[in-house]
Motif scaffolding. Structure first.
Motif, PDB file in Angstrom:
ATOM      1  N   ARG F   2     -13.498 -40.780 106.636  1.00 46.43           N
ATOM      2  CA  ARG F   2     -14.783 -40.394 106.059  1.00 46.43           C
ATOM      3  C   ARG F   2     -15.673 -39.639 107.028  1.00 46.43           C
ATOM      4  O   ARG F   2     -15.838 -40.005 108.183  1.00 46.43           O
ATOM      5  N   ALA F   8     -14.360 -48.845 110.144  1.00 47.46           N
ATOM      6  CA  ALA F   8     -14.794 -50.193 109.750  1.00 47.46           C
ATOM      7  C   ALA F   8     -13.706 -50.854 108.930  1.00 47.46           C
ATOM      8  O   ALA F   8     -12.974 -50.200 108.196  1.00 47.46           O
ATOM      9  N   LEU F  10     -12.939 -54.221 106.383  1.00 44.56           N
ATOM     10  CA  LEU F  10     -13.418 -55.335 105.575  1.00 44.56           C
ATOM     11  C   LEU F  10     -12.379 -56.451 105.715  1.00 44.56           C
ATOM     12  O   LEU F  10     -11.273 -56.340 105.186  1.00 44.56           O
ATOM     13  N   LYS F  14      -7.779 -59.869 103.754  1.00 43.16           N
ATOM     14  CA  LYS F  14      -6.680 -59.496 104.669  1.00 43.16           C
ATOM     15  C   LYS F  14      -6.316 -60.717 105.513  1.00 43.16           C
ATOM     16  O   LYS F  14      -7.166 -61.538 105.826  1.00 43.16           O
ATOM     17  N   THR F  36     -16.231 -56.374 109.148  1.00 41.46           N
ATOM     18  CA  THR F  36     -17.256 -57.064 108.359  1.00 41.46           C
ATOM     19  C   THR F  36     -16.640 -58.175 107.531  1.00 41.46           C
ATOM     20  O   THR F  36     -15.444 -58.217 107.322  1.00 41.46           O
ATOM     21  N   GLU F  94     -26.036 -56.547 108.900  1.00 40.11           N
ATOM     22  CA  GLU F  94     -24.867 -55.687 108.710  1.00 40.11           C
ATOM     23  C   GLU F  94     -25.289 -54.218 108.715  1.00 40.11           C
ATOM     24  O   GLU F  94     -24.616 -53.364 109.309  1.00 40.11           O
ATOM     25  N   PHE F 195     -23.409 -52.879 104.865  1.00 41.69           N
ATOM     26  CA  PHE F 195     -22.643 -51.850 105.549  1.00 41.69           C
ATOM     27  C   PHE F 195     -22.903 -50.461 104.967  1.00 41.69           C
ATOM     28  O   PHE F 195     -23.189 -49.503 105.680  1.00 41.69           O
TER      29      PHE F 195
ATOM     30  N   ARG H 141     -11.204 -52.679  94.368  1.00 46.21           N
ATOM     31  CA  ARG H 141     -12.517 -52.016  94.453  1.00 46.21           C
ATOM     32  C   ARG H 141     -12.708 -50.983  93.344  1.00 46.21           C
ATOM     33  O   ARG H 141     -12.707 -51.363  92.177  1.00 46.21           O
ATOM     34  N   TYR H 166     -16.187 -57.207  96.485  1.00 45.43           N
ATOM     35  CA  TYR H 166     -17.279 -58.187  96.325  1.00 45.43           C
ATOM     36  C   TYR H 166     -18.409 -57.504  95.568  1.00 45.43           C
ATOM     37  O   TYR H 166     -18.336 -56.312  95.284  1.00 45.43           O
TER      38      TYR H 166
HETATM   39  N1  LIG Z   1     -18.767 -54.847 104.245  1.00 48.31           N
HETATM   40  C1  LIG Z   1     -18.288 -53.708 103.741  1.00 48.31           C
HETATM   41  N2  LIG Z   1     -18.741 -53.275 102.550  1.00 48.31           N
HETATM   42  C2  LIG Z   1     -18.278 -52.134 102.000  1.00 48.31           C
HETATM   43  N3  LIG Z   1     -17.365 -51.365 102.567  1.00 48.31           N
HETATM   44  C3  LIG Z   1     -16.857 -51.775 103.761  1.00 48.31           C
HETATM   45  C4  LIG Z   1     -17.302 -52.947 104.395  1.00 48.31           C
HETATM   46  N4  LIG Z   1     -16.620 -53.096 105.545  1.00 48.31           N
HETATM   47  C5  LIG Z   1     -15.785 -52.041 105.645  1.00 48.31           C
HETATM   48  N5  LIG Z   1     -15.924 -51.239 104.560  1.00 48.31           N
HETATM   49  C6  LIG Z   1     -15.239 -50.006 104.222  1.00 48.31           C
HETATM   50  O1  LIG Z   1     -14.206 -50.290 103.311  1.00 48.31           O
HETATM   51  C7  LIG Z   1     -13.170 -49.357 103.509  1.00 48.31           C
HETATM   52  C8  LIG Z   1     -11.875 -50.002 103.108  1.00 48.31           C
HETATM   53  O2  LIG Z   1     -11.667 -50.977 104.035  1.00 48.31           O
HETATM   54  P1  LIG Z   1     -10.172 -51.445 104.370  1.00 48.31           P
HETATM   55  O3  LIG Z   1      -9.764 -52.270 103.183  1.00 48.31           O
HETATM   56  O4  LIG Z   1     -10.417 -52.268 105.618  1.00 48.31           O
HETATM   57  O5  LIG Z   1      -9.347 -50.234 104.596  1.00 48.31           O
HETATM   58  C9  LIG Z   1     -13.239 -48.969 104.974  1.00 48.31           C
HETATM   59  O6  LIG Z   1     -13.079 -47.609 105.103  1.00 48.31           O
HETATM   60  C10 LIG Z   1     -14.596 -49.389 105.428  1.00 48.31           C
HETATM   61  O7  LIG Z   1     -15.349 -48.309 105.884  1.00 48.31           O
END
Ligand SMILES: Nc1ncnc2c1ncn2[C@@H]1O[C@H](COP(=O)(O)O)[C@@H](O)[C@H]1O
Ligand SMILES: Nc1ncnc2c1ncn2[C@@H]1O[C@H](COP(=O)(O)O)[C@@H](O)[C@H]1O
Ligand SMILES: Nc1ncnc2c1ncn2[C@@H]1O[C@H](COP(=O)(O)O)[C@@H](O)[C@H]1O
Ligand SMILES: Nc1ncnc2c1ncn2[C@@H]1O[C@H](COP(=O)(O)O)[C@@H](O)[C@H]1O
Ligand SMILES: [Mg+2]
Ligand SMILES: [Mg+2]
Ligand SMILES: [Mg+2]
Ligand SMILES: [Mg+2]
Ligand SMILES: [Mg+2]
Ligand SMILES: [Mg+2]
Ligand SMILES: [Mg+2]
Ligand SMILES: [Mg+2]
Lengths: 215, 215, 215, 215, 215, 215, 215, 215
Positions: F2, F8, F10, F14, F36, F94, F195, H141, H166
């Motif tokens: 991005r 970041a 989440l 996981k 996060t 956050e 976030f 999501r 979430y």
């Molecule tokens: N707390 C959060 N809320 C929303 N999006 C997030 C948060 N933490 C990370 N992300 C974004 O969610 C995207 C998908 O995360 P991931 O599932 O870790 O690949 C990443 O590109 C992050 O930038």
């Protein structure tokens, strides 16, 4: 038959004929009756059926009061009614009508949106001067005005969510939830239920007035 | 700061440390503070932090009132509190606590479900004898008790939907909608919001008491 | 083809031509057919297509029964039908029609709202005197009447939520949830489904009547 | 107190102490009482408090019947209870228990899912042979079994949506809506409300049994 | 531009002028274009704008195919399309149209509701005889037909929930949830999305046809 | 990948092993990574896996920043972050963390609820003095704070609904709808998405800072 | 009165007379006023009431700008506006209008759906060349375009869900949820709220423009 | 019994004893059985009850395949399975398992989120090279990956919404609605229903494989 509340008919969902007949029954009983959520077809039928001199019509709230000459007996109660925006006036008017039918004086303040909170202060002052005993606040969209008013005056506040707005939560749900979640203390009624809000506020006001007299 | 309402803290969502600190600030200000929705962990921390002689604990409502010796000043207001079922008592208790903190006398009647309407009449009589100025009704499941009470007594009724029940609408939504749709005149507050209901009822009662004195 | 239930067509969503054709097929089969949720355009087409002497029309429920001279065979079953408010009569009528087509006698009582529970007692007495075997109760808004009736008579009660009302839960959802959450024992059908409620009640009544004969 | 229905307590939301006390009151009144939605903690307390000889425990439905030696009086009514899947058995059992407490014989058939409709036919035959007067059908997920059963047997069918399943509508909402929308005639009760379904079916069965005797 | 799928325009929400212009662009590209959810005003404009000899109109589905003489190229794929009730035919027709535009033969069977499952067997036989490669099933209300069909034939089944019905879940939601929760294996598309269902089924059929040729 | 936003992860949903592995990949790429919604089990695994000197932990927001010594490059952007209540601080934190990782200075003001609007003015002044370029406002329950802030300062406001509260709309839905319906101009992000709010605000701030430099 | 935002009136829910009067008040104040969600009846009344030379009408967005000759003052800010489909143009136009009233240059790109992502790249290039400071993206149905755009350009993106579509989530809810759940960083506004999106984007653009000048 | 689909048991909602018994019955029938949504307690019981040599365990999807030595018969069908994020792998694995049990070869590609669309192209190439006949796409999501894949490959695409995420719509509802509203052609299954998606894809693949052989 509801304790201390005036006779009232919800026209919506009834045929004009049914409405007119129920009005007649109530008139004989009590001399005055409110009809709310009146469509054009209902209204026409009412006009044909009763002496227009005895019909009061509130076009914004689409409510009417029909009487047979019997006047309202004043109680000394005072109710304040505020609406947030121009589109909320109809619901506010419904509250005014029922409060007046219950013998209260009504002090109203329309178009006092949160956006322009400066417009709110003089109205609250007016409410204090007039010694209102309860306040009805009609608000659509995010519905925050009741909480603000509750923080400015120390009489009970009744919030009415209004179904103006569009999009997510736009038919009054956002306003309803917002009032239910409010950190301020407010009693809430159904979306667009100006009638219920006005009746509850007038009930409170009449109790205060009565207790003043009786003491 | 809200007009005429007591200091109160919603513990849920705060750390025990935060709760204790906010309690301290409020105590210094006003001498008494209510904490609602208190978990076991919150409660433990509170017990460590304050003299247990000054902590009142209501286990059913999971609320506590903490004070520094400052007593409540009686207003002369009288509030009635009814709950429909055994499972609704906690929410009803929350209403009782805030009403007492606002200086009211509280007359309560628990377990007066609609199923056994005969159990209801003597309680309403008691309310009339004690001259209650407002009634809080806590009810879960179909939530019809407030409407019934509103038809039996001519003081304002505040309904609190309770999140007992299961299945469709069982977390208080059926009761909430039912109260909002009621043909009776009732003010409604959020699901499980005994605090708000009690505060609103006490506000009404105090106004009546005051107007009695002032006249 | 459903066991023991009459032929019926839901007109809504079908072209008038389709409706008339399905009526014809059913008529040949059974000699009588019910059509529900009939619009003006449907009705016109039906009138053009069948001998008006054989068309029974219920304007409040917007239902019609068409026959070819074949009479209904009486079963001895008796069904009670109550509606809470004037606006619920249409749905109640739908229940009456199907129960009659299933051979039952129908005892009806309209406008027996909860607000005026005193209006309810004589109707329940009438039901007991007439020895009804099942009761259909149509109720909108907060939908509490079925629960009250279930507490007053010891035959099975079928509740029909009605889509009168406005605001949150006002299209029958409040009534539906309220009936599902009821502490009383009631069978529930879909919002506005007078047809289903009437058929279920008649099924019960016919079973009772049959068992009387066979013993 | 409900007409013709047994005493029953919903344990969920009550303290174990409250449950035991209410049981005692009911036992004195009627000699037998049902407790539903019983947690482990509730159950322990019940076991401490009553003679285990008088406690019947149904682990799948988490219900218990407590009595003081008073037996159930048989009415001659016969109720059928079917469940669609293994996960629906608990709810079906709740229906069986209340029907038995109301004096009915119960014929049950578990695990008769729609997927294997061939498994259904012999069970329906058994129901016909045993002359059941009403059938309760518990079904989760898409909840279609009640409609199928209603098409195969000519006694009233009561559908109970069950909260098994996952994803969209998976906590019983899909089953509930599906039953409400069914083209077949079925009475519906709340999600997981085996108690209500069993009571309604038994009420119907007892009426039929009675009418047989009285004729 | 979608892989292997025909050009199609959703008229709803576009002005008639916009629709006609988009049609023109697509026609030049591919010689044939489908327009769905066509209002009377859209249709008029289309008729003015194109040679009526090249406009195919399906009134029940309110879809039209416009071409410039370019014929559809047959693929050898075969798609079955079933609808549960008369009111579901429009959605089924939409599926037929797109499948034909994608070069498939279409075998259809309308009005094969679950209520009359006996009407279903001969149609399934026909599907087997015609060697359909995929089946689209359109069903409103409780939406159970796709699951039944999936249990009777061993080709992929695509379910389309239809927005016929009334009351709770009556605008297709009950059917949608029921299909998503089904114990049978079905692919689901949006409510009323006959277009998507038909395209997916045709895609499958064409793949099978192709693999037959290529082997 | 991005544009202009930091790496970041989440953690929720996981496994701890997956999180640690993804962290490693990102660290190699960019030298810094945010994690996060970190559970205790996640956190433990992270601590085992990386040098604690390079782990920054924010317990209220349950977020962590892991780096390999690479510092954040300051941009000159300034972001303001406000939270309404004590329970909203985690979400606000956050936002702060991501804004700082994007090179901004962060000015924060917690516990500035609407109830005490007087507490708000000095914070807004501070924001003006510090020349913040965008403001994040986290608010639960009725979620009105963002609208109030938007009326007091002329930089873009981003509202984050927070899932504190209970009852109807209490998991952030009331706040979300209230912000979407607001008469004030605010950009909204998902419930609890501190976030996203922080990243958007920082993006705006960095653009302003950049344009200052480039001109 | 909103900080840095133009005067605007939401016509929906107001009488034509009210709208015209509010326009007049605003005109006197600021010389220019926007009216959105204008029905035919509103528009007629506006035309009667003001000099048509001073009325700009946008038929697709049903918005109008009325002025008294006062021109817009250019700020140097540049806003990009994209819409996914033909049906989303109206909402996009609303955003354009308010951005222009706030002094920005607007670069628009309509009909750049996700389906044809190749159509998107040249438009993004144009945005980069024109140095837009913020982008509004209007998208209905699944609403994914904002996330895609956010991944292609490094200025803040504001997503507007549009109420085109049918079936489940078809009135903008799918698009709204999809934008809130997006992994990309986007600010979201209410369904169809082109006005809010345009104003927020223009606010950002003006800040950037200002900071350029001031440095 | 489902046409062409393998035996499978949903463990959730069943006791471990019930699960083991059903496994036994199925094993005798077919020699192989899948168990999905297996809790730790279920798994333990399974391990005690069957020879561990015949138990295949997939920890991410919490599924197990139990067999009695009977091997899977290969069909020649090829299924592709993609997941958007790390948290979606479990659901994707469930699809893989059922596809393999149905005799297909499975080509999988995990963690191919939309955010990094460049990661997607090589996987799609691999799918084309391996001549997959259908593709399952699991995405949580905002759930946009299935639409993107459908635009890149000309075999049928089945989307599975995943309950990661979430806030509003975060338990899979946003993804579900987004897939249903998609402009691309995709078949959708229930949230987290990897099993259904895998079975449908394998059904398609097997049909293609068969038709290749038979021609
Ligand atoms: N707390 C959060 N809320 C929303 N999006 C997030 C948060 N933490 C990370 N992300 C974004 O969610 C995207 C998908 O995360 P991931 O599932 O870790 O690949 C990443 O590109 C992050 O930038
Ligand atoms: N149980 C409760 N329900 C509703 N409001 C409450 C409750 N307990 C406290 N409050 C009020 O919620 C407001 C916000 O609480 P806090 O988050 O503690 O600042 C306080 O002003 C309290 O008066
Ligand atoms: N108003 C109604 N409500 C519910 N079901 C009905 C109604 N009218 C007819 N039905 C039943 O709906 C089934 C499907 O109707 P149709 O679509 O006409 O085949 C018929 O078998 C009718 O018995
Ligand atoms: N599982 C159940 N589902 C629905 N109603 C129940 C259940 N168990 C008991 N009841 C009824 O719920 C009513 C209220 O219960 P209680 O709160 O115990 O007074 C009682 O009269 C019971 O008959
Ligand atoms: Mg407002
Ligand atoms: Mg109750
Ligand atoms: Mg009613
Ligand atoms: Mg089932
Ligand atoms: Mg159907
Ligand atoms: Mg807040
Ligand atoms: Mg779109
Ligand atoms: Mg995704």
């Amino acid at each position: 038959y509801r304790t201390g509340y005036p006779e009232a008919i919800l026209a919506e969902g009834k045929t004009p004929e049914d409405v007119v007949e129920i009005v007649r029954v109530h008139l004989e009983h009590t001399g005055r009756v409110i009809v709310t959520r009146v469509s054009d077809i209902h209204y026409e039928k009412i006009h044909e059926s009763f002496n227009s001199q005895y019909i009061e019509w509130s076009p914004k709230s689409r409510s009417t009061v029909i009487n047979d000459g019997t006047p309202v007996k004043k109680t000394g109660g005072v109710v304040g009614v505020i609406s947030a925006g121009t589109a909320d006036i109809g619901v506010a008017e419904e509250a005014c009508i029922v409060a007046r039918e219950m013998g209260c004086d009504v002090v109203s303040a329309y178009d006092v949106g949160v956006a322009g909170i400066h417009r709110l202060y003089p109205e609250i002052s007016k409410f204090r001067d007039r010694e209102v005993n309860a306040v009805v606040v009609a608000a659509g969209r995010e519905g925050t005005l009741p909480a603000v008013v509750s923080g400015l005056i120390d009489v009970p506040v009744i919030g009415v969510p209004v179904s103006t707005g569009y999009g997510a939560g736009g038919k009054g749900e956002a306003a309803l939830l917002s009032m239910l979640q409010s950190c301020s203390i407010i009693g809430v009624v159904n979306i667009d239920a100006g009638f219920v809000a006005g009746a509850l506020a007038a009930r409170i006001a009449n109790m205060v007035a009565e207790s003043k007299k009786n003491s």
